[in-house]
Structure formats: structure tokens, C-alpha cells
Design an enzyme around this catalytic site. Structure first.
Site, mmCIF file in Angstrom:
data_model
loop_
_atom_site.group_PDB
_atom_site.id
_atom_site.type_symbol
_atom_site.label_atom_id
_atom_site.label_comp_id
_atom_site.label_asym_id
_atom_site.label_seq_id
_atom_site.Cartn_x
_atom_site.Cartn_y
_atom_site.Cartn_z
ATOM 1 C CE LYS A 207 -49.283 0.047 -5.210
ATOM 2 N NZ LYS A 207 -49.375 1.479 -5.584
ATOM 3 C CB SER B 252 -45.748 2.463 -6.757
ATOM 4 O OG SER B 252 -47.060 2.822 -6.347
ATOM 5 C CB SER C 204 -48.908 4.647 -8.252
ATOM 6 O OG SER C 204 -47.620 5.048 -7.902
HETATM 7 N N1 GLN Z 1 -44.202 7.851 -9.093
HETATM 8 C C1 GLN Z 1 -44.757 8.668 -8.083
HETATM 9 C C2 GLN Z 1 -43.893 8.607 -6.847
HETATM 10 O O1 GLN Z 1 -42.897 7.971 -6.889
HETATM 11 C C3 GLN Z 1 -46.177 8.277 -7.798
HETATM 12 C C4 GLN Z 1 -46.309 7.200 -6.808
HETATM 13 C C5 GLN Z 1 -47.741 6.850 -6.471
HETATM 14 O O2 GLN Z 1 -48.670 7.363 -7.091
HETATM 15 N N2 GLN Z 1 -47.890 6.033 -5.449
HETATM 16 O O3 GLN Z 1 -44.187 9.181 -5.858
#
Ligand code: GLN
Length: 435
Positions: free
Chosen positions: A32, A107, A131
Site C-alpha cells: 500500500k 482504504s 482498512s
Molecule cells: N474507513 C475508516 C476510515 O475512513 C477506516 C480507515 C482505515 O482503517 N485506514 O477512517
């Protein structure tokens, strides 16, 4: 990166021939773009870092390389890890390999899609509030979030430091276990990394579920959960019971407060962490003819996307004098209660089972103009990070539209071994039971 991966592959071939190859020799890995790789562009999905090349590699990257894994590329993501659909990337959305009209989750959407489409065998992501697990569920692959402190975050660009953790995507428990073994362990460059022994996750696989107590929280199965997901969980529980596990009905009433607590804490931390992107020390700068403040303003206004700016503003607000007690401090108290609630639940069961997401992958554009709706899709994934616990999403068949379903297991701290064992068991038995 392609050329250097090929070069490395030739070298690893020689090492294999000489019997000196590392434990991950030949494993094709995607990373990532929130993790630093030396001399490689590290954008974090943001325009503000569009041209940033990292001067060093993340500890997890170094550890993968040491074991002769082949890193073949960086993957797209929601800007700074903020999002659940991968639509918040400055470089365009990732599409779901099962249906290009749908989101891959976020994400770490790029990493999930890379493994699902077999561009890579495994991939690294980061999980702050889901994420890794949420995109894994939407793309039909495994996604593990280790215990906070198990894996070093040195070289992981910070979003919300008390929650951020590096996670792993794979097709099976064995690959996930091998990668976890390689990247885990104390790192003096991350003060939150825990100095405890790393079990040999990969050789410890294999389990008998007789006597295993699996907890099912009643709060996970209320309105809002897609019917196909409920059906899969019922089937899985039946299979586990038939093989000697016991299903315990438990209660986690604070689940409903998870989203509020998570979004208060993560925005507060993000507003502080992202202060460093000022056009002076990192990434691009918008030069203006006016004063320094104007330069900061222009750089940040144009460099950050809408969601990142929304969170910086929210976070600054909840930390401001006068609102701190009402929002931030209260959220921290709820966080402690959530942790206690899990501790008590683990007195009655060895592991908790539930859905990873309330629905399967939604359509691109469906929630992008409604941040609250988007945040609510994280309901099942935010509480484990608030409590620092490890959790995994396991692919469990498809819904009526052919979209993958994910089932989540959560374990007590540092019990990733148990998660991986049950994951392997479920993957083997779901196949033979045609679930
Ligand atoms: N969807 C969650 C957010 O928008 C988790 C994001 C993540 O784990 N980086 O914060």
C-alpha cells in the site's frame, strides 16, 4: 519497480539453487502506498505527496526484503487512509475485480484488489478502523489486522497513531501466517512496538475445533445486516457446532458507540499528524508571492482532498478548548469501556465471530456524497482497533449478485495464532461443506 523486482527475482533464483533463500523466497507482494520504500514514490493517495520519494524504507518492507519476498508495486488507496471505498484517492478510484461498477472497499482497496485479481500473492495494507478487513471482505480475500504493537509502524505514514496498524492480505492462512511471522516483532524505531516473542505462526497451523467457544454478539445481528451475510454466518456456525465447537450468545452493547468514538478519536489524531504537511518539509509546495501563512494555506487547500480537509477540521474542532471535554475526552472514556467490554466477553468465549461489513460492496458513487452513510459502513470493524485487538476477515462465499461476503473473527490481544488456525480450518471446511 518492475525492473528491480525482476533483477531481485534472478538473485533469489540463485539463492534458492544454493539452498540459501529466505522464508518468503519468490512471494510476490504488493505494498500500500502509505508505506515507505526507499527511493520509491510514496504518495499516500494524496496530491500533496505526488512527487515525494522516501529516503528510507519502512521496517516491514525491510523485513519482507530480508526474507526474499519480491515487492512488485505500490497500490492505490484512499488519501491518507481516510475512506471506506477507495474513492478518496487523488489518483482515481480502484474498482472491484468482481464488478467494476462497485467499490473494492477502502482504504487499502488497491492491495485487496491486487490479491483478488492475482496480481500479487499477498499485499500489505494498513488498518486504522477497518482498512484491511473491509476491503478484504469486499474483494473475497483474507485480511488480517494484527494486535496493536505486534508489527512496527516505522515508515507507515501516520493517520491516527493510537489506532494505525500494518495488515496483511492473502488468499490463504498459510501465506498470511508466513508474512506475519516475517514482519512481526520488536522495533526500537517504533516506541509502540511490543517486545514479546513472535510465535511461528506458519508451523503452528492446524487445529481441532472441539471445545472451542465461539462468541456471537447479539448486537451484530440487528437490522441493517444484509440477509445473505446472516445466512452465511448461520451456516458457518452450524458447521462449527457439528464439529464440536460451542456457539456462545454474548452481548457487546457498546458496539453502537463505536463509530462515534472512532471518528472523534481518529479525526483528532489526524488533525495533529497531518500538520506536518505544510509545503516546507514534505511534498509539494504552492509558491505564492505573499507571506508564509498564505503559502501554508494554499499548499494545504490545494494539496489535500475534500475528505482529508473535512477530517482535519472535525479533529481540530473536537480538540479545541471548550469542546475537548464534551467530545474528545468522552470518546476516550468510551474507548476504555469498549476495551473492558471485550475483556469481559473473552471470559466467556475464545473468539468472537460476526460479519465484517453490513453489506457487500456498494456501487461507485453510491455513498460518496453522504459521509455519514460512508462512516456507518465501518460499524463492525472500528471496535477491535479501539481496543487494540487482532481481527481477521475471511472470505465466505458470495451474495445473490455474486459479490464476496466477509466474516470477521476477533481474538484477545496477541492471539493472531488462534485467528489464523481457525481461519485455515474454516477455509478447508467451508469448501468441503460447499458453504
Ligand atoms: N474507513 C475508516 C476510515 O475512513 C477506516 C480507515 C482505515 O482503517 N485506514 O477512517
Amino acid at each position: 519497480m518492475g525492473d528491480s523486482a525482476l533483477e531481485k527475482a534472478r538473485l533469489v533464483d540463485k539463492k534458492i539453487a544454493g539452498g540459501k533463500a529466505g522464508k518468503l523466497a519468490g512471494m510476490i507482494v504488493a505494498v500500500k502506498d502509505i508505506l515507505a520504500i526507499r527511493d520509491v514514490r510514496t504518495t499516500c493517495g494524496s496530491k500533496i505527496l505526488e512527487t515525494f520519494h522516501s529516503p528510507y524504507s519502512a521496517t516491514v518492507v525491510e523485513r519482507l526484503e530480508k526474507e526474499d519476498a519480491l515487492i512488485v508495486g505500490k497500490t492505490n488507496m484512499d488519501e491518507f487512509g481516510m475512506g471506506s471505498s477507495n474513492e478518496n484517492s487523488a489518483f482515481g478510484p480502484v474498482k472491484n475485480p468482481f464488478d467494476p461498477e462497485r467499490i473494492p472497499g477502502g482504504s487499502s482497496g488497491g492491495s485487496a484488489a491486487a490479491v483478488a485479481s492475482e496480481c500479487a500473492m499477498t499485499a500489505l495494507g494498513s488498518d486504522t478502523g477497518g482498512s484491511v478487513r473491509q476491503p478484504a471482505a469486499h474483494c473475497g480475500v483474507l485480511g488480517l489486522r494484527p494486535t496493536y504493537g505486534r508489527v512496527s509502524r516505522y515508515g507507515l505514514i501516520a493517520f491516527a497513531s493510537s489506532l494505525d496498524q500494518v495488515g496483511i492480505f492473502s488468499q490463504n492462512a498459510e501465506d498470511c501466517a508466513s508474512v506475519l511471522e516475517a514482519i512481526s516483532g520488536f522495533d526500537e524505531r517504533d516506541s509502540t512496538s511490543v517486545n514479546c516473542e513472535v510465535p511461528s505462526f506458519s508451523s503452528d497451523l492446524g487445529m481441532d475445533v472441539r471445545g472451542l467457544r465461539v462468541g456471537l454478539p447479539s448486537e451484530y445481528f440487528q437490522s441493517g445486516l444484509q440477509a445473505d451475510i446472516q445466512v452465511k454466518i448461520n451456516e458457518l456456525c452450524e458447521m462449527l457446532e457439528q464439529n464440536g465447537a460451542s456457539i456462545q450468545k454474548i452481548s457487546l452493547p457498546l458496539t453502537d458507540y463505536g463509530i462515534a468514538a472512532y471518528y472523534l478519536i481518529c479525526t483528532a489524531e489526524a488533525s495533529s499528524n497531518l500538520a506536518r504537511f505544510d509545503g516546507v518539509r514534505y511534498g509539494s509546495r504552492i509558491d505564492t508571492k505573499e507571506d508564509l501563512k498564505h503559502m501554508y494555506c494554499e499548499t494545504r487547500s490545494r494539496g489535500f482532498g475534500e475528505e482529508v480537509k473535512r477530517r482535519i477540521m472535525l479533529g481540530t474542532y473536537v480538540l479545541s478548548a471548550g469542546y475537548y471535554d464534551a467530545y474528545y475526552r468522552k470518546a476516550q472514556k468510551v474507548r476504555t469501556l469498549i476495551r473492558k467490554e471485550y475483556d469481559e466477553a473473552f471470559g466467556r468465549c475464545d473468539m468472537i465471530l460476526g460479519p465484517t461489513t453490513p453489506t457487500t460492496a456498494f456501487r461507485l458513487g453510491e455513498k460518496i456524497n453522504d459521509p455519514m452513510e460512508m462512516y456507518l459502513s465501518d460499524i463492525y470493524t472500528v471496535t477491535a482497533p479501539l481496543a487494540g485487538l487482532p481481527a481477521i476477515s475471511i472470505p465466505a462465499g458470495k451474495d445473490t449478485n455474486g459479490m464476496p461476503i466477509g466474516i470477521q473473527l476477533t481474538a484477545p490481544a496477541f492471539q493472531e495464532g488462534l485467528l489464523l488456525k481457525l481461519t485455515e480450518y474454516i477455509q478447508l471446511h467451508m469448501e468441503s461443506h460447499d458453504l
